[in-house]
Design a protein around this motif. Structure first.
Motif, PDB file in Angstrom:
ATOM      1  N   GLN A   4       0.827  -1.209   0.000  1.00 15.27           N
ATOM      2  CA  GLN A   4       0.000   0.000   0.000  1.00 15.27           C
ATOM      3  C   GLN A   4       0.864   1.263   0.000  1.00 15.27           C
ATOM      4  OE1 GLN A   4      -3.254   0.237  -0.578  1.00 15.27           O
ATOM      5  NE2 GLN A   4      -3.028   2.459  -0.566  1.00 15.27           N
ATOM      6  N   THR A   5       1.918   1.254   0.782  1.00 15.24           N
ATOM      7  CA  THR A   5       2.822   2.406   0.804  1.00 15.24           C
ATOM      8  C   THR A   5       3.500   2.577  -0.543  1.00 15.24           C
ATOM      9  OG1 THR A   5       3.174   2.144   3.171  1.00 15.24           O
ATOM     10  CG2 THR A   5       4.839   3.410   1.965  1.00 15.24           C
ATOM     11  N   ARG A   6       3.945   1.478  -1.147  1.00 11.69           N
ATOM     12  CA  ARG A   6       4.572   1.536  -2.474  1.00 11.69           C
ATOM     13  C   ARG A   6       3.605   2.127  -3.489  1.00 11.69           C
ATOM     14  NH1 ARG A   6       3.806  -1.423  -6.578  1.00 11.69           N
ATOM     15  NH2 ARG A   6       2.856  -3.114  -5.392  1.00 11.69           N
ATOM     16  N   ILE A   7       2.350   1.676  -3.479  1.00  9.30           N
ATOM     17  CA  ILE A   7       1.337   2.194  -4.403  1.00  9.30           C
ATOM     18  C   ILE A   7       1.126   3.692  -4.185  1.00  9.30           C
ATOM     19  CG2 ILE A   7      -1.137   2.121  -4.940  1.00  9.30           C
ATOM     20  CD1 ILE A   7      -0.935  -0.955  -4.408  1.00  9.30           C
ATOM     21  N   GLU A   8       1.059   4.113  -2.943  1.00  5.90           N
ATOM     22  CA  GLU A   8       0.865   5.532  -2.636  1.00  5.90           C
ATOM     23  C   GLU A   8       2.046   6.373  -3.109  1.00  5.90           C
ATOM     24  OE1 GLU A   8      -0.050   5.634   1.533  1.00  5.90           O
ATOM     25  OE2 GLU A   8      -1.923   4.530   1.244  1.00  5.90           O
ATOM     26  N   LEU A   9       3.250   5.863  -2.937  1.00  8.33           N
ATOM     27  CA  LEU A   9       4.441   6.588  -3.399  1.00  8.33           C
ATOM     28  C   LEU A   9       4.479   6.662  -4.922  1.00  8.33           C
ATOM     29  CD1 LEU A   9       7.122   5.187  -0.931  1.00  8.33           C
ATOM     30  CD2 LEU A   9       5.983   7.426  -0.855  1.00  8.33           C
ATOM     31  N   GLU A  10       4.142   5.558  -5.581  1.00  8.40           N
ATOM     32  CA  GLU A  10       4.094   5.558  -7.040  1.00  8.40           C
ATOM     33  C   GLU A  10       3.038   6.554  -7.541  1.00  8.40           C
ATOM     34  OE1 GLU A  10       5.511   0.898  -7.667  1.00  8.40           O
ATOM     35  OE2 GLU A  10       3.381   1.421  -7.845  1.00  8.40           O
ATOM     36  N   ALA A  11       1.886   6.581  -6.900  1.00 10.53           N
ATOM     37  CA  ALA A  11       0.826   7.520  -7.285  1.00 10.53           C
ATOM     38  C   ALA A  11       1.283   8.964  -7.082  1.00 10.53           C
ATOM     39  CB  ALA A  11      -0.450   7.236  -6.495  1.00 10.53           C
ATOM     40  N   ALA A  12       1.976   9.221  -5.987  1.00 14.98           N
ATOM     41  CA  ALA A  12       2.485  10.570  -5.727  1.00 14.98           C
ATOM     42  C   ALA A  12       3.503  10.973  -6.795  1.00 14.98           C
ATOM     43  CB  ALA A  12       3.101  10.651  -4.333  1.00 14.98           C
ATOM     44  N   ALA A  13       4.372  10.044  -7.180  1.00 13.32           N
ATOM     45  CA  ALA A  13       5.358  10.338  -8.221  1.00 13.32           C
ATOM     46  C   ALA A  13       4.655  10.617  -9.552  1.00 13.32           C
ATOM     47  CB  ALA A  13       6.341   9.171  -8.361  1.00 13.32           C
ATOM     48  N   PHE A  14       3.625   9.853  -9.872  1.00 14.75           N
ATOM     49  CA  PHE A  14       2.869  10.075 -11.103  1.00 14.75           C
ATOM     50  C   PHE A  14       2.206  11.458 -11.088  1.00 14.75           C
ATOM     51  CE2 PHE A  14      -1.143  10.012 -13.430  1.00 14.75           C
ATOM     52  CZ  PHE A  14      -0.706   9.663 -14.694  1.00 14.75           C
ATOM     53  N   ARG A  15       1.594  11.818  -9.962  1.00 11.80           N
ATOM     54  CA  ARG A  15       0.948  13.132  -9.866  1.00 11.80           C
ATOM     55  C   ARG A  15       1.967  14.257 -10.038  1.00 11.80           C
ATOM     56  NH1 ARG A  15      -1.932  10.301  -5.865  1.00 11.80           N
ATOM     57  NH2 ARG A  15      -0.613  11.173  -4.223  1.00 11.80           N
ATOM     58  N   THR A  16       3.158  14.076  -9.495  1.00 16.03           N
ATOM     59  CA  THR A  16       4.210  15.078  -9.637  1.00 16.03           C
ATOM     60  C   THR A  16       4.669  15.177 -11.088  1.00 16.03           C
ATOM     61  OG1 THR A  16       4.911  14.724  -7.361  1.00 16.03           O
ATOM     62  CG2 THR A  16       6.502  15.783  -8.832  1.00 16.03           C
ATOM     63  N   LEU A  17       4.838  14.046 -11.748  1.00 18.45           N
ATOM     64  CA  LEU A  17       5.216  14.047 -13.164  1.00 18.45           C
ATOM     65  C   LEU A  17       4.145  14.731 -13.998  1.00 18.45           C
ATOM     66  CD1 LEU A  17       6.911  13.189 -15.612  1.00 18.45           C
ATOM     67  CD2 LEU A  17       5.712  10.982 -15.539  1.00 18.45           C
TER      68      LEU A  17
END
Length: 104
Positions: A4-17
């Motif tokens: 879940q933490t990995r998914i949240e971090l990946e989502a945050a990186a996508f939003r930043t990109l």
């Protein structure tokens, strides 16, 4: 790290990109991104659409683009897209075929 933490971090990186490409670097043209990196904003919106479709969420290409771009493609083109040179277009044809496929 849990999933879940990995998914949240990946989502945050996508939003930043996405924010970087849509708000801070509107000057960078999709054709240049595709020619240099093998993907562009349209690819990111297609990947978003494919992920939605895989989860049973009906979404077509134009809906995904409007979600990703935060506006219609016509609005994006009118506000930010410039004409591509013949050299850019030729390079794009090769890059698109290599990275997306002939049927895209």
């Amino acid at each position: 790290m849990d999933d879940q933490t990995r998914i949240e971090l990946e989502a945050a990186a996508f939003r930043t990109l996405r924010a970087h490409l849509m708000e801070q670097r509107t000057d960078v043209q999709n054709i240049d991104m595709m020619n240099l990196a093998g993907f562009c904003r349209n690819c990111l919106s297609r990947w978003y659409q494919e992920a939605a479709n895989a989860r049973g969420i009906e979404m077509d290409k134009m809906e995904a683009r409007e979600i990703f771009y935060g506006m219609t493609m016509d609005e994006w083109k009118a506000n930010y897209q410039t004409d591509a040179s013949p050299a850019q277009q030729a390079e794009f044809q090769q890059s698109f075929a290599e990275n997306v496929g002939k049927d895209g």
